[in-house]
Design a protein around this motif. Structure first.
Motif, PDB file in Angstrom:
ATOM      1  N   GLY A 167     -10.936  -5.238   9.832  1.00  0.00           N
ATOM      2  CA  GLY A 167     -11.759  -6.361   9.592  1.00  0.00           C
ATOM      3  C   GLY A 167     -13.125  -5.913  10.060  1.00  0.00           C
ATOM      4  O   GLY A 167     -14.146  -6.558   9.491  1.00  0.00           O
ATOM      5  N   ALA A 168     -13.262  -5.103  10.768  1.00  0.00           N
ATOM      6  CA  ALA A 168     -14.720  -4.783  11.315  1.00  0.00           C
ATOM      7  C   ALA A 168     -15.428  -3.711  10.626  1.00  0.00           C
ATOM      8  O   ALA A 168     -16.621  -3.389  10.859  1.00  0.00           O
ATOM      9  N   LEU A 169     -14.725  -3.171   9.600  1.00  0.00           N
ATOM     10  CA  LEU A 169     -15.163  -1.971   8.821  1.00  0.00           C
ATOM     11  C   LEU A 169     -16.337  -2.432   7.588  1.00  0.00           C
ATOM     12  O   LEU A 169     -15.637  -3.630   7.182  1.00  0.00           O
ATOM     13  N   ASP A 170     -16.950  -1.781   7.162  1.00  0.00           N
ATOM     14  CA  ASP A 170     -17.732  -2.052   5.914  1.00  0.00           C
ATOM     15  C   ASP A 170     -16.821  -1.829   4.641  1.00  0.00           C
ATOM     16  O   ASP A 170     -15.747  -1.165   4.790  1.00  0.00           O
ATOM     17  N   LYS A 171     -17.127  -2.630   3.608  1.00  0.00           N
ATOM     18  CA  LYS A 171     -16.258  -2.536   2.559  1.00  0.00           C
ATOM     19  C   LYS A 171     -15.735  -1.325   2.054  1.00  0.00           C
ATOM     20  O   LYS A 171     -14.443  -0.837   1.853  1.00  0.00           O
ATOM     21  N   GLN A 172     -16.647  -0.345   1.885  1.00  0.00           N
ATOM     22  CA  GLN A 172     -16.197   1.041   1.305  1.00  0.00           C
ATOM     23  C   GLN A 172     -15.318   1.731   2.246  1.00  0.00           C
ATOM     24  O   GLN A 172     -14.113   2.332   1.906  1.00  0.00           O
ATOM     25  N   LEU A 173     -15.368   1.649   3.688  1.00  0.00           N
ATOM     26  CA  LEU A 173     -14.641   2.370   4.682  1.00  0.00           C
ATOM     27  C   LEU A 173     -13.172   1.454   4.731  1.00  0.00           C
ATOM     28  O   LEU A 173     -12.163   2.174   4.706  1.00  0.00           O
ATOM     29  N   ARG A 174     -13.353   0.337   4.512  1.00  0.00           N
ATOM     30  CA  ARG A 174     -12.169  -0.500   4.704  1.00  0.00           C
ATOM     31  C   ARG A 174     -11.390   0.108   3.550  1.00  0.00           C
ATOM     32  O   ARG A 174      -9.876   0.189   3.770  1.00  0.00           O
ATOM     33  N   GLU A 175     -11.819  -0.067   2.239  1.00  0.00           N
ATOM     34  CA  GLU A 175     -10.999   0.381   1.311  1.00  0.00           C
ATOM     35  C   GLU A 175     -10.265   1.699   1.426  1.00  0.00           C
ATOM     36  O   GLU A 175      -9.195   2.002   1.014  1.00  0.00           O
ATOM     37  N   MET A 177      -9.700   3.402   4.254  1.00  0.00           N
ATOM     38  CA  MET A 177      -8.680   3.146   5.177  1.00  0.00           C
ATOM     39  C   MET A 177      -7.389   2.525   5.007  1.00  0.00           C
ATOM     40  O   MET A 177      -6.092   2.943   4.985  1.00  0.00           O
ATOM     41  N   GLN A 178      -7.478   1.617   3.652  1.00  0.00           N
ATOM     42  CA  GLN A 178      -6.319   0.895   3.148  1.00  0.00           C
ATOM     43  C   GLN A 178      -5.359   1.885   2.603  1.00  0.00           C
ATOM     44  O   GLN A 178      -4.013   1.773   2.703  1.00  0.00           O
ATOM     45  N   LEU A 179      -6.054   2.875   1.515  1.00  0.00           N
ATOM     46  CA  LEU A 179      -5.501   4.068   1.213  1.00  0.00           C
ATOM     47  C   LEU A 179      -4.776   4.866   2.117  1.00  0.00           C
ATOM     48  O   LEU A 179      -3.812   5.444   1.698  1.00  0.00           O
ATOM     49  N   GLU A 180      -5.643   5.143   3.070  1.00  0.00           N
ATOM     50  CA  GLU A 180      -4.910   6.156   4.039  1.00  0.00           C
ATOM     51  C   GLU A 180      -3.868   5.553   4.714  1.00  0.00           C
ATOM     52  O   GLU A 180      -2.897   6.208   5.132  1.00  0.00           O
ATOM     53  N   LEU A 181      -3.930   4.284   5.150  1.00  0.00           N
ATOM     54  CA  LEU A 181      -2.808   3.748   5.938  1.00  0.00           C
ATOM     55  C   LEU A 181      -1.602   3.545   5.023  1.00  0.00           C
ATOM     56  O   LEU A 181      -0.317   3.781   5.536  1.00  0.00           O
ATOM     57  N   LYS A 182      -1.780   3.238   3.826  1.00  0.00           N
ATOM     58  CA  LYS A 182      -0.707   3.213   2.879  1.00  0.00           C
ATOM     59  C   LYS A 182       0.082   4.768   2.848  1.00  0.00           C
ATOM     60  O   LYS A 182       1.180   4.623   2.675  1.00  0.00           O
ATOM     61  N   ALA A 183      -0.781   5.504   2.619  1.00  0.00           N
ATOM     62  CA  ALA A 183      -0.135   7.197   2.425  1.00  0.00           C
ATOM     63  C   ALA A 183       0.597   7.493   3.711  1.00  0.00           C
ATOM     64  O   ALA A 183       1.577   8.299   3.609  1.00  0.00           O
ATOM     65  N   LEU A 184      -0.209   6.985   5.014  1.00  0.00           N
ATOM     66  CA  LEU A 184       0.372   7.248   6.135  1.00  0.00           C
ATOM     67  C   LEU A 184       2.002   6.630   6.457  1.00  0.00           C
ATOM     68  O   LEU A 184       2.787   7.272   6.998  1.00  0.00           O
ATOM     69  N   HIS A 185       1.899   5.389   6.022  1.00  0.00           N
ATOM     70  CA  HIS A 185       3.204   4.896   5.897  1.00  0.00           C
ATOM     71  C   HIS A 185       4.222   5.338   5.358  1.00  0.00           C
ATOM     72  O   HIS A 185       5.382   5.581   5.571  1.00  0.00           O
ATOM     73  N   ARG A 186       3.782   5.689   3.888  1.00  0.00           N
ATOM     74  CA  ARG A 186       4.712   6.528   3.090  1.00  0.00           C
ATOM     75  C   ARG A 186       5.399   7.987   3.822  1.00  0.00           C
ATOM     76  O   ARG A 186       6.618   8.092   3.409  1.00  0.00           O
ATOM     77  N   ARG A 187       4.519   8.524   4.382  1.00  0.00           N
ATOM     78  CA  ARG A 187       4.760   9.833   5.218  1.00  0.00           C
ATOM     79  C   ARG A 187       5.786   9.593   6.076  1.00  0.00           C
ATOM     80  O   ARG A 187       6.714  10.391   6.350  1.00  0.00           O
TER      81      ARG A 187
END
Length: 359
Positions: A167-175, A177-187
């Protein structure tokens, strides 16, 4: 007896803070092993309270929470072995990144060499292997969030709970990080439970989303089903863009019904809540499902006036007005750029299978 893959089960869980208003009411929820489940809803809908009861920071007023079939309702937070990530990161400013990440292992009294191995692995996991000696004050917001995530994962928890962590991150970084989190979860294959009020975030990352309103789960489904087949008006309006038309049912038959709008236009759509003839209803359609058609009185066509044409980069957005109706939003491919002007009259086609009608 049926075997369940549920890691966590909420059974009849309720929560009230004042003895009168139920913040969470009669919650029955199964969280599956290894899934990424998002709890989505507006402020005050009960999603964060649900997460806090799962973490052990709040106690249910009624009902039971189980982990792998064992009740944990009265188990204190530190004995639940869950990783937690908050919006404010909660890092210790006087400790290095490596020490912050290793803190849960120190608390668990792990030996130095094992601790160092696990910290190194967690740093690599979030792509910060070279930053272990830095302090939180020397990191960007995104890097601090990665450290908080590494700290939540370092002790191999069964479950990672996240409360609006981006929530505290700017839009580009937030987007990003969303993809990073998803990839991390998958791994990793660890179970993630994620609280957000941002519907695009929930759709981007989750396997399933539970939509909360007024302490009740309105719908829980995989993201494509949630978006394409909302079960009621609230979910249709809260998840994704939604164009709405008001009318009355003039004919109901099986799964479909015909609706007449105030100007006499007739539309046929999916009768979601079994509306009856004469009922006032709301017709809901996703903007990208509305098409432009040649003029003529074919099925499910309506005439509208273009009030604005907005260029979005990857698509055009038309704002359209039809008589006595809320403004309609229409999403079109870029091939229409330059062809449509404000004030033009267009003939819109709404496919029957994508028009959902709610009582």
């Amino acid at each position: 007896m049926t075997t369940s893959t549920a890691l966590v089960t909420f059974t009849g869980v309720q929560k009230t803070y004042d003895g009168r208003i139920l913040v969470v009411r009669d919650l029955n929820l199964e969280i599956q092993k290894g899934e990424f489940l998002s709890l989505l809803g507006p402020s005050g809908s009960g999603k964060t309270t649900t997460l806090m009861m799962l973490a052990g920071f709040e106690s249910p007023t009624a009902g039971e929470i189980s982990l792998d079939g064992v009740p944990i309702t009265r188990t204190p937070p530190h004995k639940r072995n869950f990783g937690m990530v908050f919006q404010n990161y909660a890092l210790f400013p006087h400790m290095t990144v490596a020490d912050n990440i290793g803190y849960p292992l120190t608390v668990r009294k792990l030996g130095k060499s094992e601790r160092e191995d696990k910290v190194k692995r967690a740093l690599d996991m979030v792509q910060m292997g070279h930053m272990g000696d830095r302090y939180p004050g020397q990191l960007s917001g995104g890097q601090q969030q990665r450290v908080a995530l590494a700290r939540a994962l370092v002790f191999d928890p069964q479950l990672v709970l996240m409360d609006e962590p981006l929530g505290a991150l700017d839009k580009q970084l937030r987007e990003h990080m969303q993809l990073e989190l998803k990839a991390l979860h998958r791994r990793l294959g660890v179970t993630f439970v994620y609280v957000t009020h941002d519907q695009s975030e929930a759709l981007t990352m989750s396997d399933r989303v539970a939509v909360f309103s007024e302490g009740v789960i309105q719908q829980i489904d995989p993201v494509d089903r949630l978006y394409e087949t909302p079960v009621n008006r609230f979910v249709a309006s809260f998840v994704g863009d939604n164009s709405v038309l008001d009318g009355k049912v003039t004919q109901a038959s099986g799964d479909q019904c015909e609706v007449t709008l105030t100007d006499g236009t007739r539309l046929t759509g999916i009768n979601v809540n079994k509306a009856n003839t004469g009922d006032s209803v709301q017709c809901s359609v996703r903007p990208e499902r509305i098409g432009l058609a040649a003029s003529g009185g074919a099925t499910n066509h309506l005439s509208a006036k273009v009030t604005d044409v907005i260029y979005f980069g990857d698509h055009l957005r038309l704002r359209c007005q039809t008589s006595d109706q809320p403004e309609l939003s229409v999403k079109l491919p870029l091939q229409y750029a330059g062809q449509l002007r404000e004030g033009a009259t267009v003939n819109l086609h709404v496919p029957t299978e994508h028009l959902r009608i709610y009582r």
